[in-house]
Design a protein around this motif. Structure first.
Motif, PDB file in Angstrom:
ATOM      1  N   ALA A 127       0.833  -1.210   0.000  1.00 33.05           N
ATOM      2  CA  ALA A 127       0.000   0.000   0.000  1.00 33.05           C
ATOM      3  C   ALA A 127       0.863   1.254   0.000  1.00 33.05           C
ATOM      4  O   ALA A 127       0.571   2.225  -0.705  1.00 33.05           O
ATOM      5  CB  ALA A 127      -0.936  -0.007   1.210  1.00 33.05           C
ATOM      6  N   TYR A 128       1.953   1.233   0.772  1.00 26.24           N
ATOM      7  CA  TYR A 128       2.868   2.373   0.809  1.00 26.24           C
ATOM      8  C   TYR A 128       3.495   2.589  -0.573  1.00 26.24           C
ATOM      9  O   TYR A 128       3.578   3.720  -1.050  1.00 26.24           O
ATOM     10  CB  TYR A 128       3.954   2.155   1.867  1.00 26.24           C
ATOM     11  N   LEU A 129       3.921   1.492  -1.211  1.00 22.54           N
ATOM     12  CA  LEU A 129       4.519   1.610  -2.543  1.00 22.54           C
ATOM     13  C   LEU A 129       3.500   2.116  -3.558  1.00 22.54           C
ATOM     14  O   LEU A 129       3.835   2.933  -4.419  1.00 22.54           O
ATOM     15  CB  LEU A 129       5.109   0.272  -2.987  1.00 22.54           C
ATOM     16  N   ASP A 130       2.263   1.624  -3.468  1.00 20.66           N
ATOM     17  CA  ASP A 130       1.212   2.105  -4.372  1.00 20.66           C
ATOM     18  C   ASP A 130       1.060   3.617  -4.287  1.00 20.66           C
ATOM     19  O   ASP A 130       0.855   4.284  -5.299  1.00 20.66           O
ATOM     20  CB  ASP A 130      -0.133   1.432  -4.055  1.00 20.66           C
ATOM     21  N   GLN A 131       1.166   4.165  -3.085  1.00 17.18           N
ATOM     22  CA  GLN A 131       0.965   5.605  -2.876  1.00 17.18           C
ATOM     23  C   GLN A 131       2.204   6.441  -3.160  1.00 17.18           C
ATOM     24  O   GLN A 131       2.085   7.586  -3.585  1.00 17.18           O
ATOM     25  CB  GLN A 131       0.515   5.861  -1.441  1.00 17.18           C
ATOM     26  N   HIS A 132       3.399   5.899  -2.904  1.00 14.33           N
ATOM     27  CA  HIS A 132       4.603   6.733  -2.895  1.00 14.33           C
ATOM     28  C   HIS A 132       5.702   6.335  -3.876  1.00 14.33           C
ATOM     29  O   HIS A 132       6.655   7.094  -4.039  1.00 14.33           O
ATOM     30  CB  HIS A 132       5.214   6.749  -1.489  1.00 14.33           C
ATOM     31  N   SER A 133       5.620   5.171  -4.501  1.00  3.67           N
ATOM     32  CA  SER A 133       6.773   4.664  -5.255  1.00  3.67           C
ATOM     33  C   SER A 133       7.179   5.551  -6.418  1.00  3.67           C
ATOM     34  O   SER A 133       8.361   5.617  -6.756  1.00  3.67           O
ATOM     35  CB  SER A 133       6.516   3.241  -5.748  1.00  3.67           C
ATOM     36  N   ASN A 134       6.234   6.238  -7.024  1.00  4.06           N
ATOM     37  CA  ASN A 134       6.602   7.069  -8.175  1.00  4.06           C
ATOM     38  C   ASN A 134       7.329   8.347  -7.772  1.00  4.06           C
ATOM     39  O   ASN A 134       7.744   9.120  -8.631  1.00  4.06           O
ATOM     40  CB  ASN A 134       5.380   7.352  -9.039  1.00  4.06           C
ATOM     41  N   ASN A 135       7.530   8.555  -6.468  1.00  2.00           N
ATOM     42  CA  ASN A 135       8.357   9.662  -5.986  1.00  2.00           C
ATOM     43  C   ASN A 135       9.839   9.282  -5.978  1.00  2.00           C
ATOM     44  O   ASN A 135      10.671  10.103  -5.620  1.00  2.00           O
ATOM     45  CB  ASN A 135       7.946  10.058  -4.557  1.00  2.00           C
ATOM     46  N   TYR A 136      10.139   8.033  -6.350  1.00  2.00           N
ATOM     47  CA  TYR A 136      11.501   7.521  -6.227  1.00  2.00           C
ATOM     48  C   TYR A 136      11.990   6.914  -7.535  1.00  2.00           C
ATOM     49  O   TYR A 136      11.205   6.453  -8.353  1.00  2.00           O
ATOM     50  CB  TYR A 136      11.567   6.462  -5.112  1.00  2.00           C
ATOM     51  N   ASP A 137      13.316   6.900  -7.669  1.00  2.09           N
ATOM     52  CA  ASP A 137      13.960   6.237  -8.810  1.00  2.09           C
ATOM     53  C   ASP A 137      14.227   4.770  -8.473  1.00  2.09           C
ATOM     54  O   ASP A 137      14.210   3.917  -9.352  1.00  2.09           O
ATOM     55  CB  ASP A 137      15.298   6.909  -9.149  1.00  2.09           C
ATOM     56  N   VAL A 138      14.505   4.500  -7.203  1.00  2.00           N
ATOM     57  CA  VAL A 138      14.811   3.145  -6.755  1.00  2.00           C
ATOM     58  C   VAL A 138      14.272   2.951  -5.339  1.00  2.00           C
ATOM     59  O   VAL A 138      14.260   3.890  -4.534  1.00  2.00           O
ATOM     60  CB  VAL A 138      16.333   2.838  -6.815  1.00  2.00           C
ATOM     61  N   ILE A 139      13.821   1.728  -5.086  1.00  2.00           N
ATOM     62  CA  ILE A 139      13.334   1.337  -3.764  1.00  2.00           C
ATOM     63  C   ILE A 139      14.105   0.085  -3.370  1.00  2.00           C
ATOM     64  O   ILE A 139      14.136  -0.888  -4.117  1.00  2.00           O
ATOM     65  CB  ILE A 139      11.824   1.039  -3.796  1.00  2.00           C
TER      66      ILE A 139
END
Length: 185
Positions: free
Chosen positions: A70-82
Motif C-alpha cells: 500500500a505504501y509503494l502504491d501511494q509513494h513509489s513514483n516519488n523515487y527512482d529506486v526502492i
C-alpha cells in the motif's frame, strides 16, 4: 513497468552493501527497512541504529513489515529506486504475526505461508506498477544443515519458497559471497 532485482547471500556476505551501492546510483531512493526492534532487544536496536547511520542522509526510509504494498502504491513514483532490506526479516515478522500464539500444525503452517505469499505478491505487483527500480535483499538460508526443530524447518522452507517466488518475478538475481556479487539471472 519497473525493473526488479533480487540480491541474496549468507549472513554478512556483503549483500546489503552491494544493494546499497546499486541504489546509490540513483538520485531519489526509498529504503524499506523490515527489521523491527522490540523494547527489550537492545542488541537488535543497536544493529538498526548502525544501519541507519550508514545510509545517505538524502534517502527516505519506510520502517515496517506490514503495509509495504500500500505504501509503494501511494509513494513509489516519488523515487527512482526502492530498496527492501530485507525479505528475511519481512518473512520472520509476518511469520510470527500470522502464527500468533497458536501451535504450529501443518495446516497452520500452510495458512501462515499463504498469508506471507499474498503479502509478497502484493509487494511484487506494486513494484511492477511503479516506475522505480525495486531491489530486494534476502538471506539464502537453505545452504546449511536441516534444522533440528519443526518451527525452524517450517520457517526455512517458507523463506526458501518466498525467495523463489521473488526470483521468478525479477529481471536480475545476484548471489553475494564474501563481498563478491555474481549475477545468476
Amino acid at each position: 513497468m519497473s525493473e526488479m532485482m533480487l540480491v541474496t547471500g549468507g549472513a554478512r556476505s556483503g549483500k546489503s552493501s552491494f544493494a546499497e551501492k546499486e541504489a546509490a546510483k540513483y538520485s531519489r531512493v526509498l529504503y524499506v527497512a523490515t527489521g523491527i526492534a522490540y523494547e527489550n532487544d537492545t542488541e537488535f536496536q543497536a544493529r538498526i541504529k548502525k544501519h541507519q547511520a550508514t545510509r545517505p542522509a538524502n534517502w527516505d526510509t519506510f520502517e515496517s513489515f506490514q503495509g509495504i504494498a500500500a505504501y509503494l502504491d501511494q509513494h513509489s513514483n516519488n523515487y527512482d529506486v526502492i530498496m527492501l532490506d530485507c525479505v528475511t526479516m519481512l518473512v520472520t515478522n509476518l511469520f510470527f504475526t500470522l502464527l500468533g500464539e497458536r501451535e504450529l500444525t501443518n495446516e497452520i503452517a500452510d495458512e501462515v505461508e499463504a498469508g506471507i505469499q499474498a503479502e509478497v505478491s502484493a509487494i511484487l505487483e506494486a513494484g511492477k506498477a511503479s516506475q522505480a527500480k525495486l531491489i530486494f535483499v534476502t538471506n539464502e538460508i537453505g545452504l546449511g544443515v536441516v534444522p533440528e526443530n519443526k518451527l525452524t524447518r517450517v520457517f526455512r522452507d517458507i523463506i526458501g519458497r518466498i525467495n523463489q517466488q521473488i526470483a521468478t518475478q525479477v529481471e536480475e538475481v545476484y548471489f553475494v559471497v564474501s563481498g563478491i556479487p555474481k549475477r545468476w539471472k
